[in-house]
Write an enzyme that holds these catalytic residues in place. Sequence first.
Site, PDB file in Angstrom:
ATOM      1  N   ALA A  37      10.615   1.533  -9.024  1.00  0.00           N
ATOM      2  CA  ALA A  37       9.930   1.321 -10.290  1.00  0.00           C
ATOM      3  C   ALA A  37      10.808   1.931 -11.372  1.00  0.00           C
ATOM      4  CB  ALA A  37       8.573   2.024 -10.257  1.00  0.00           C
ATOM      5  N   GLY A  94       9.782   1.544  -5.095  1.00  0.00           N
ATOM      6  CA  GLY A  94       9.123   0.277  -5.424  1.00  0.00           C
ATOM      7  C   GLY A  94       9.959  -0.937  -5.054  1.00  0.00           C
ATOM      8  N   GLU A 110       9.148  -1.453  -1.531  1.00  0.00           N
ATOM      9  CA  GLU A 110       7.752  -1.911  -1.460  1.00  0.00           C
ATOM     10  C   GLU A 110       7.646  -3.395  -1.847  1.00  0.00           C
ATOM     11  OE1 GLU A 110       4.888   1.704  -2.522  1.00  0.00           O
ATOM     12  OE2 GLU A 110       6.635   1.597  -3.854  1.00  0.00           O
ATOM     13  N   GLU A 131      10.173   8.702  -3.296  1.00  0.00           N
ATOM     14  CA  GLU A 131       9.195   9.123  -4.303  1.00  0.00           C
ATOM     15  C   GLU A 131       8.867  10.615  -4.226  1.00  0.00           C
ATOM     16  OE1 GLU A 131       8.395   4.686  -3.819  1.00  0.00           O
ATOM     17  OE2 GLU A 131       9.091   6.340  -2.593  1.00  0.00           O
TER      18      GLU A 131
HETATM   19  N1  T1G Z   1      14.298   3.966 -12.992  1.00  0.00           N
HETATM   20  C1  T1G Z   1      14.954   4.031 -14.175  1.00  0.00           C
HETATM   21  N2  T1G Z   1      16.300   4.287 -14.308  1.00  0.00           N
HETATM   22  C2  T1G Z   1      16.975   4.452 -13.166  1.00  0.00           C
HETATM   23  C3  T1G Z   1      16.362   4.401 -11.891  1.00  0.00           C
HETATM   24  C4  T1G Z   1      14.961   4.135 -11.830  1.00  0.00           C
HETATM   25  N3  T1G Z   1      14.299   4.019 -10.670  1.00  0.00           N
HETATM   26  N4  T1G Z   1      17.311   4.634 -10.958  1.00  0.00           N
HETATM   27  C5  T1G Z   1      18.472   4.820 -11.627  1.00  0.00           C
HETATM   28  N5  T1G Z   1      18.277   4.713 -12.948  1.00  0.00           N
HETATM   29  C6  T1G Z   1      19.293   4.801 -14.001  1.00  0.00           C
HETATM   30  C7  T1G Z   1      19.902   6.201 -14.117  1.00  0.00           C
HETATM   31  O1  T1G Z   1      19.139   7.017 -14.952  1.00  0.00           O
HETATM   32  C8  T1G Z   1      21.258   5.875 -14.709  1.00  0.00           C
HETATM   33  O2  T1G Z   1      21.085   5.647 -16.077  1.00  0.00           O
HETATM   34  C9  T1G Z   1      21.618   4.545 -14.052  1.00  0.00           C
HETATM   35  O3  T1G Z   1      20.371   3.976 -13.614  1.00  0.00           O
HETATM   36  C10 T1G Z   1      22.503   4.693 -12.857  1.00  0.00           C
HETATM   37  O4  T1G Z   1      21.919   5.625 -11.968  1.00  0.00           O
HETATM   38  C11 T1G Z   1       5.812   2.633  -7.248  1.00  0.00           C
HETATM   39  C12 T1G Z   1       6.739   4.941  -8.230  1.00  0.00           C
HETATM   40  C13 T1G Z   1      19.866   4.041  -7.172  1.00  0.00           C
HETATM   41  C14 T1G Z   1      20.898   5.684  -5.700  1.00  0.00           C
HETATM   42  O5  T1G Z   1      13.849   7.419  -6.899  1.00  0.00           O
HETATM   43  O6  T1G Z   1      18.474   7.428  -6.583  1.00  0.00           O
HETATM   44  O7  T1G Z   1       9.578   3.396  -7.192  1.00  0.00           O
HETATM   45  O8  T1G Z   1      22.430   7.503 -16.956  1.00  0.00           O
HETATM   46  O9  T1G Z   1      23.718   7.375 -12.177  1.00  0.00           O
HETATM   47  O10 T1G Z   1      24.697   7.477  -8.690  1.00  0.00           O
HETATM   48  O11 T1G Z   1       6.462   3.619  -5.300  1.00  0.00           O
HETATM   49  O12 T1G Z   1      20.100   6.035  -9.283  1.00  0.00           O
HETATM   50  O13 T1G Z   1      23.436   5.242 -16.740  1.00  0.00           O
HETATM   51  O14 T1G Z   1      21.662   5.674 -18.436  1.00  0.00           O
HETATM   52  O15 T1G Z   1      21.921   7.558 -10.440  1.00  0.00           O
HETATM   53  O16 T1G Z   1      25.000   4.969  -8.374  1.00  0.00           O
HETATM   54  C15 T1G Z   1      11.968   5.454  -6.705  1.00  0.00           C
HETATM   55  C16 T1G Z   1      16.308   6.612  -8.149  1.00  0.00           C
HETATM   56  C17 T1G Z   1      11.390   5.413  -8.065  1.00  0.00           C
HETATM   57  C18 T1G Z   1      15.721   5.956  -6.973  1.00  0.00           C
HETATM   58  C19 T1G Z   1      22.088   4.883  -7.770  1.00  0.00           C
HETATM   59  N6  T1G Z   1      13.398   5.253  -6.785  1.00  0.00           N
HETATM   60  N7  T1G Z   1      17.708   6.243  -8.362  1.00  0.00           N
HETATM   61  O17 T1G Z   1      22.819   6.082  -7.861  1.00  0.00           O
HETATM   62  O18 T1G Z   1      23.677   5.788 -10.259  1.00  0.00           O
HETATM   63  S1  T1G Z   1       9.675   5.769  -8.030  1.00  0.00           S
HETATM   64  C20 T1G Z   1      14.239   6.283  -6.879  1.00  0.00           C
HETATM   65  C21 T1G Z   1      18.682   6.733  -7.551  1.00  0.00           C
HETATM   66  C22 T1G Z   1       8.961   4.362  -7.411  1.00  0.00           C
HETATM   67  C23 T1G Z   1       6.945   3.257  -6.529  1.00  0.00           C
HETATM   68  C24 T1G Z   1       7.498   4.478  -7.142  1.00  0.00           C
HETATM   69  C25 T1G Z   1      20.088   6.389  -7.938  1.00  0.00           C
HETATM   70  C26 T1G Z   1      20.694   5.225  -7.126  1.00  0.00           C
HETATM   71  P1  T1G Z   1      22.213   6.044 -17.104  1.00  0.00           P
HETATM   72  P2  T1G Z   1      22.814   6.731 -11.207  1.00  0.00           P
HETATM   73  P3  T1G Z   1      24.156   6.107  -8.763  1.00  0.00           P
END
Ligand code: T1G
Length: 615
Positions: free
Chosen positions: A66, A105, A108, A128
């Site tokens: 998400a 998400g 999911e 999460e």
């Molecule tokens: N939402 C918004 N922005 C995100 C994002 C996300 N989920 N993931 C990454 N970004 C942005 C980040 O801030 C950065 O922005 C750019 O993307 C590159 O990321 C309902 C509620 C995927 C492994 O926890 O672990 O889903 O700084 O520098 O090192 O159940 O990003 O360039 O402006 O980290 O190559 C669950 C989070 C969400 C994964 C890539 N998902 N992301 O790593 O790049 S909760 C996560 C990561 C959810 C549902 C629930 C990593 C990555 P900017 P980066 P990277």
Amino acid sequence: MDQQAGPLRQERHGAVLVLVIDAPPVNALGHALRAALWQAIEAAEADATVGAVLIRAAGRTFPAGADISEFGQPPRAPQLPDLCDRIEACPKPVLAAIHGTALGGGLELALAAHARIARADAMLGLPEVTLGILPGAGGTQRVPRLIGAEQALRLMLTGKPVPAAEALALGLLDGVVEDGLEVAALRLAEGLVGRRLTATRDRREGMRDGAAYQTAVAAARLAQAGARLPAGARIVDCVEAAQLLPIEQGMVFERAAFADLVATPEAAGLRHAFFAERAAARFPEAKAEARPVAQLGVIGAAGSDLALLALQAGCPVVLVEPNRPQLVEALERIAAAQETAVQEGRLTPAARDADWERLTPALGAAALADSDLVLVADAGLLAEAAEAAPPGAVLALTGRGALPDSPRASDIIGLRLVGGRLAELAVGPQTAPEAVATARAVARRLGLLCLRAATPGGIAGRVMLAGRAAVTHLLAQGEAPARVAGALRGFGLPQLAPEAAAEASETGASAGRIIARVLSAMANEGARLLERGIAQRASDIDFALVAGLGFPRWQGGPMFWADQRGLLILRRDLAEWGQEAPEIWAMAPLIADLAAQGGHFADHAAQAGSGQKDA
Ligand code: T1G
């Protein structure tokens, strides 16, 4: 017929409608993308010429979750759980093709599809819990149905992703391809046309052994007992509900738990830490070209920690000491650390021996003639190192203090190891962008997180020192050591707790008062670092404390703490405590300014201008 509607592109291949998600950088499932997917599924359902739907992503990854930046804002329909239910309810087969990292998400969404195929190098996970929440788009109900409670809880409670091959073995995937994912997925989708597949919500492979399911839930619940953060226990409750309740009620149960958790201060702190880490990676020198580093030089005793990291990262290292006894001592220190690593199973004897192969001990700086980056442990050795190192070599000072003037100032940068995990790069006014880029590339190669500071740097250490000074002052004022220690432990800062005090952690008013004193001193010092331009943004200070010195990630950091509490309160407290101990609590003018404008430290960061990420 190919069409692009915002973050979603549609392609037709015969009876297969291909939905290509295209919302860089990580295809996060923000509102616009959700709405486009919803409309596309509705249209596909109504279009008799569509026999199957294939969902895949452009760019570097299938949706990585998400959109975290939307959390804390009013939810906008369609929400992700509803979109997943909509996809699952589609009477036509929906196939998901996964590459990169299908996380949260994103996974999911794929689980709501009727079948899943992935590229062999894909990673799938439910991280999460690392954000203080739980899989809130049906993950706690659908995953256990496929893979059982034990594995589902492992994925959700560790937050660690698994490779595609393991996901296939677990039952999360229906196929894995080494390459040619798009073609393979299209072939598979064409084969599904006209077929009716079982929705994940109706599958029970993971629930066949009810007793094993309950045993896994009970074991996980026990393991979560007394946990500091609430998310783990709620995850266990939801996975249990998946067995006990009909799916509709299970989904409602999950949604309520998600809504509770996303609103907790811990989840807010973890979100802040997530974005602070990403923001800290934005260096003004992002576009500069790093110089190639084939060999590292280390001169001076204190350099051996970094030398060891460099060896273990596979770098050839020249270790220089001014005299034999010091050289022997440095080699013994490295040998001892390696032995410990071998004993603890973190290093194999073969790897240890290979490290030694890469190490060249030497007496005299002349041995640095081929080093591309030299770690100089003591400013007094800089001139010698600058003399010996080849033109263009970066000279990284690992000790404290401002960067000295030098004819090679453009090659000089501070590179300090903070807490073994963080490299703080202290940039001088004359440090060349290429030198910054080079030092950063080396730090990352050593497995370190990076933070940019302006010389003299020392962000994490100075802020923690301010906290320690506040603790010392409170004890000197007669505050009971046990109470101070209890409050700090309760907050998650045992490293500041007075040694002698009892183990108990303390909450309640007095703990709040003690924490306010300590954190206000830290935030005040942070404000001074922002004023002096040593720190670029307030979130960098939080990142430095969390990544470098073990500040509790769920508390976000001292600057975030102050912003959450309100700078008007901070100003009020500092005005009072500054009288008592001005060396600790005399208010930084920045706080008075921001409080007067109703502002936050986070706003200050924006004004400063913070550079971009490297390409
Ligand atoms: N939402 C918004 N922005 C995100 C994002 C996300 N989920 N993931 C990454 N970004 C942005 C980040 O801030 C950065 O922005 C750019 O993307 C590159 O990321 C309902 C509620 C995927 C492994 O926890 O672990 O889903 O700084 O520098 O090192 O159940 O990003 O360039 O402006 O980290 O190559 C669950 C989070 C969400 C994964 C890539 N998902 N992301 O790593 O790049 S909760 C996560 C990561 C959810 C549902 C629930 C990593 C990555 P900017 P980066 P990277």
